[in-house]
Design an enzyme around this catalytic site. Structure first.
Site, PDB file in Angstrom:
ATOM      1  N   VAL A  80      52.161  39.924  49.248  1.00 40.94           N
ATOM      2  CA  VAL A  80      52.869  40.812  48.330  1.00 40.94           C
ATOM      3  C   VAL A  80      54.375  40.560  48.432  1.00 40.94           C
ATOM      4  O   VAL A  80      54.932  40.528  49.535  1.00 40.94           O
ATOM      5  CB  VAL A  80      52.554  42.286  48.638  1.00 40.94           C
ATOM      6  CG1 VAL A  80      53.386  43.213  47.753  1.00 40.94           C
ATOM      7  CG2 VAL A  80      51.060  42.557  48.431  1.00 40.94           C
ATOM      8  N   CYS A 126      42.357  43.858  51.382  1.00 42.97           N
ATOM      9  CA  CYS A 126      43.596  44.620  51.561  1.00 42.97           C
ATOM     10  C   CYS A 126      43.285  45.994  52.161  1.00 42.97           C
ATOM     11  O   CYS A 126      42.532  46.776  51.566  1.00 42.97           O
ATOM     12  CB  CYS A 126      44.314  44.779  50.224  1.00 42.97           C
ATOM     13  SG  CYS A 126      45.843  45.737  50.367  1.00 42.97           S
ATOM     14  N   HIS A 149      39.332  36.763  56.851  1.00 43.08           N
ATOM     15  CA  HIS A 149      40.323  37.271  57.796  1.00 43.08           C
ATOM     16  C   HIS A 149      39.548  38.045  58.852  1.00 43.08           C
ATOM     17  O   HIS A 149      38.946  39.073  58.553  1.00 43.08           O
ATOM     18  CB  HIS A 149      41.330  38.181  57.087  1.00 43.08           C
ATOM     19  CG  HIS A 149      42.401  38.700  57.997  1.00 43.08           C
ATOM     20  ND1 HIS A 149      43.628  38.097  58.114  1.00 43.08           N
ATOM     21  CD2 HIS A 149      42.423  39.751  58.848  1.00 43.08           C
ATOM     22  CE1 HIS A 149      44.366  38.754  58.993  1.00 43.08           C
ATOM     23  NE2 HIS A 149      43.657  39.764  59.445  1.00 43.08           N
ATOM     24  N   ASN A 187      41.379  32.620  58.182  1.00 47.56           N
ATOM     25  CA  ASN A 187      42.694  33.245  58.058  1.00 47.56           C
ATOM     26  C   ASN A 187      42.858  34.237  59.200  1.00 47.56           C
ATOM     27  O   ASN A 187      41.917  34.885  59.608  1.00 47.56           O
ATOM     28  CB  ASN A 187      42.796  33.958  56.700  1.00 47.56           C
ATOM     29  CG  ASN A 187      44.042  34.798  56.538  1.00 47.56           C
ATOM     30  OD1 ASN A 187      43.961  35.971  56.223  1.00 47.56           O
ATOM     31  ND2 ASN A 187      45.200  34.221  56.761  1.00 47.56           N
ATOM     32  N   GLY A 188      44.093  34.319  59.721  1.00 41.86           N
ATOM     33  CA  GLY A 188      44.392  35.283  60.772  1.00 41.86           C
ATOM     34  C   GLY A 188      44.765  34.615  62.083  1.00 41.86           C
ATOM     35  O   GLY A 188      44.019  33.783  62.610  1.00 41.86           O
ATOM     36  N   ASP A 189      45.954  34.962  62.603  1.00 39.19           N
ATOM     37  CA  ASP A 189      46.432  34.472  63.908  1.00 39.19           C
ATOM     38  C   ASP A 189      46.646  32.963  63.946  1.00 39.19           C
ATOM     39  O   ASP A 189      46.491  32.332  64.994  1.00 39.19           O
ATOM     40  CB  ASP A 189      45.463  34.866  65.039  1.00 39.19           C
ATOM     41  CG  ASP A 189      45.444  36.352  65.300  1.00 39.19           C
ATOM     42  OD1 ASP A 189      46.319  37.067  64.769  1.00 39.19           O
ATOM     43  OD2 ASP A 189      44.545  36.821  66.027  1.00 39.19           O
TER      44      ASP A 189
END
Length: 314
Positions: free
Chosen positions: A32, A113, A183, A213-215
């Protein structure tokens, strides 16, 4: 909603084919306010293979030309591109897909989200509890979009009970989803470590490509987690804001990347607040607290350029 630079529309990239290439596909996440055309332009110069737009709420996007012009700007070099939408019904999602199909290579339904406003409207992570609705939304888009190479994907968070996540993804796969980004946190988790084993489980349970996705903080870690999970690609968010050259193997933002941001911002007419904030994020890992405070309080483009010239020779 027109093209920025010219009216040439490049041929569509088959994203599924890209993900099945055997190479780790490097993806800039939907963020965003951040992952708009200027930032996408910058990271594409540093080995980013695929970019997402920020999450766009489908209903006002469909209903309002003003919303479309505000939320989605692109140009002929902005490919391959996935437009991510928040939607709570199949009609809005399919209508939005039909609008962007000339300008993109796929759409993505946000199913992850965790923000309260999104969940209260039936968007984002609230869809994790509604696998039948997700399936119907995918089917409605598939019934409208004739091009088989136009990808339809979902980006999800996970349930505590990973079997529920597997069930959701299998239903999406049966509906005609092209690929899935995982994620590895639940909607209520923020700073807890992501679960790479969730991605590995989905990779073994599904036939469509899976992206992790993530870290993911640097290229080496991304490569390690991609190998551990068997994921077809890696998607990076915050770490890419701090270092847009991450996918090219740089540990921190190099001076020439900062120079490139100055050039991109000038060419595309980036507002000062956005121009400045991206630089704040890029410089944060390599500056002291007093230096960061000073830079954050600069209030004009001239002051920023003078600072960069004095301190970095840019």
């Amino acid at each position: 909603m027109g093209l920025r630079d010219d009216q040439h529309k490049p041929s569509r990239t088959n994203i599924v084919e890209m993900l099945h290439s055997g190479q780790m596909v490097k993806i800039s996440a939907p963020m965003v306010r951040y992952s708009k055309l200027p930032f996408r332009t910058l990271v594409r110069g540093y080995d980013c293979d695929l970019c997402f737009t920020p999450m766009i709420v489908a209903n006002p996007f469909v209903r309002s030309i003003k919303a479309r012009d505000s939320e989605f700007t692109t140009n002929s070099g902005d490919r391959p591109l996935v437009v991510q939408f928040a939607a709570s019904n199949g009609k809005d999602l399919a209508d939005a897909a039909e609008i962007v199909i000339p300008f993109a290579d796929g759409i993505d339904l946000n199913c992850g989200c965790p923000q309260r406003w999104a969940m209260s409207e039936g968007y984002g992570a609230s869809l994790l509890q509604k696998p039948e609705l997700v399936k119907d939304m995918i089917q409605q888009v598939r019934s409208r979009i004739a091009d088989p190479h136009f990808s339809i994907s979902i980006k999800i968070r996970v349930h505590e009970d990973l079997e529920r996540t597997v069930d959701l993804c299998r239903q999406a796969e049966a509906a005609g989803i092209s690929w899935i980004t995982v994620h590895g946190r639940t909607p209520t988790e923020r700073k807890q470590p992501a679960r790479p084993h969730a991605t590995a489980l989905l990779r073994s349970a599904l036939s469509v490509p899976v992206v992790i996705n993530g870290d993911l903080c640097n290229l080496q870690q991304a490569q390690k987690l991609q190998q551990f999970t068997g994921a077809h690609g890696v998607m990076v968010a915050r770490s890419l804001l701090a270092n847009p050259a991450l996918f090219a193997g740089f540990k921190t933002t190099p001076a020439h990347c900062i120079s490139d941001w100055l050039a991109v911002s000038t060419r595309l007419g980036v507002p000062f607040a956005t121009f400045h904030h991206h630089l704040c994020l890029m410089l944060e890992p390599i500056t002291s607290r007093p230096e960061r405070w000073h830079f954050q309080h600069l209030s004009s483009t001239a002051a920023v350029l003078d600072y960069l010239r004095l301190h970095y020779g840019i």
